[in-house]
Enzyme design. Structure first.
Site, PDB file in Angstrom:
ATOM      1  N   CYS A  76     -28.197   6.938 -66.677  1.00  0.00           N
ATOM      2  CA  CYS A  76     -27.764   8.128 -65.924  1.00  0.00           C
ATOM      3  C   CYS A  76     -28.969   8.984 -65.501  1.00  0.00           C
ATOM      4  O   CYS A  76     -29.664   9.549 -66.355  1.00  0.00           O
ATOM      5  CB  CYS A  76     -26.798   8.944 -66.776  1.00  0.00           C
ATOM      6  SG  CYS A  76     -26.453  10.595 -66.146  1.00  0.00           S
ATOM      7  N   CYS A 100     -28.656  12.765 -66.303  1.00  0.00           N
ATOM      8  CA  CYS A 100     -28.777  12.986 -67.750  1.00  0.00           C
ATOM      9  C   CYS A 100     -30.233  13.161 -68.155  1.00  0.00           C
ATOM     10  O   CYS A 100     -30.546  13.909 -69.085  1.00  0.00           O
ATOM     11  CB  CYS A 100     -28.172  11.815 -68.522  1.00  0.00           C
ATOM     12  SG  CYS A 100     -26.406  11.578 -68.242  1.00  0.00           S
TER      13      CYS A 100
END
Length: 298
Positions: A34, A37
């Site tokens: 991600c 993230c």
């Protein structure tokens, strides 16, 4: 439920549910692949560490390794962040992507929930001691009040109520320069607190103090010249400094009624300073505000 799912549930109970019984757990669903993230991770790490003393705990779950838990929370994208308290999600913090946004949301949540952390425990210990200092100050014993607040300042030097109490004790002792210096030394965030605003106003009031004999003479001059705004303004300042809040308010409200724009609305500004010194939440201030509104808008 498979053995792996049982293990996941047990880990979730241990790492999230149990701590959330008394603390605020940030449940952070993330993934190694991600991109967002990678940006949010350092932010949430930093802020959660800053708020650890306030009872905030960070729990990270990789959605690939914790698919069962992620499915229970219906996680459809990452990063996803929930605030958990007493085993239940109480807020979705997923849209908070900056330190400022995350702090703002955490502050709002912590004001509403009985989260227990070191900061809250310390606050609970300080409250009765601060109350004692305030009581002593209200009784007029500035020296003893200053001694109490000096000791509290060693325990919590940036606590707004402690700093404000110490400043007002200095003002009561006539040590105005020290009081101003104490406020100037506070961090910017602490200096914005209502308690410090009130203490700053107390310094402003004290600067207009006059000897009792001079106050009597000033009263006489003001009574002889009710239309002299400058004399009325001087009297209001002296009454404020002497602690005659009602007399000061009556004088300033009469000035505003006569000429609200005099000296660039100086009377109104002085009245607002008086309100700040007394405390904006005080019932007396609310009553005077209503009188002011009636003059301005009645």
């Amino acid at each position: 439920m498979s053995p792996a799912e049982k293990d996941a549930v047990e880990a979730f109970r241990r790492d999230v549910v149990e701590p959330s019984m008394s603390q605020l757990v940030l449940l952070y669903f993330t993934a190694t692949w991600c991109g967002p993230c990678k940006a949010l991770g350092p932010v949430i790490d930093k802020v959660s560490a800053e708020y650890a003393a306030k009872g905030v705990v960070l729990a990270k779950l990789d959605v690939d390794k914790s698919q069962f838990i992620a499915s229970q929370f219906q996680v459809r994208s990452v990063p996803t962040v929930y605030a958990m308290f007493q085993g239940q999600p109480v807020a979705d913090l997923s849209q908070a992507r900056t330190e400022s946004q995350l702090r703002t949301m955490l502050d709002q949540i912590l004001r509403q929930l009985p989260v227990t952390g070191e900061a809250q425990s310390a606050e609970a210990e300080l409250e009765p001691l601060i109350a004692m200092g305030e009581e002593v100050l209200a009784e007029g014993d500035g020296e003893r009040a200053l001694s109490i607040f000096d000791q509290l300042a060693e325990m919590a030097p940036e606590h707004p109520a402690v700093a404000a109490g110490r400043v007002r004790a200095l003002v009561a002792l006539g040590r105005h320069d020290e009081a101003s210096a104490a406020i100037d030394a506070l961090p910017e965030e602490a200096a914005k607190s209502p308690a410090i605003v009130q203490a700053r106003a107390a310094i402003a009031l004290a600067s207009d103090a006059v000897p009792e004999g001079d106050l009597a003479d000033l009263r006489a001059r003001a009574a002889a010249a009710p239309d002299d705004q400058a004399v009325q303004y001087e009297l209001a300042g002296a009454l404020m400094a002497a602690g005659d809040h009602q007399g000061a308010a009556d004088t300033l409200l009469a000035m505003i009624a006569a000429d609200r724009d005099w000296n660039e609305s100086a009377a109104r500004q002085r009245l607002l300073t008086l309100f700040e010194a007394v405390g904006l939440e005080d019932p007396w201030v609310s009553a005077q505000r209503r009188r002011l509104s009636a003059i301005l808008f009645g």
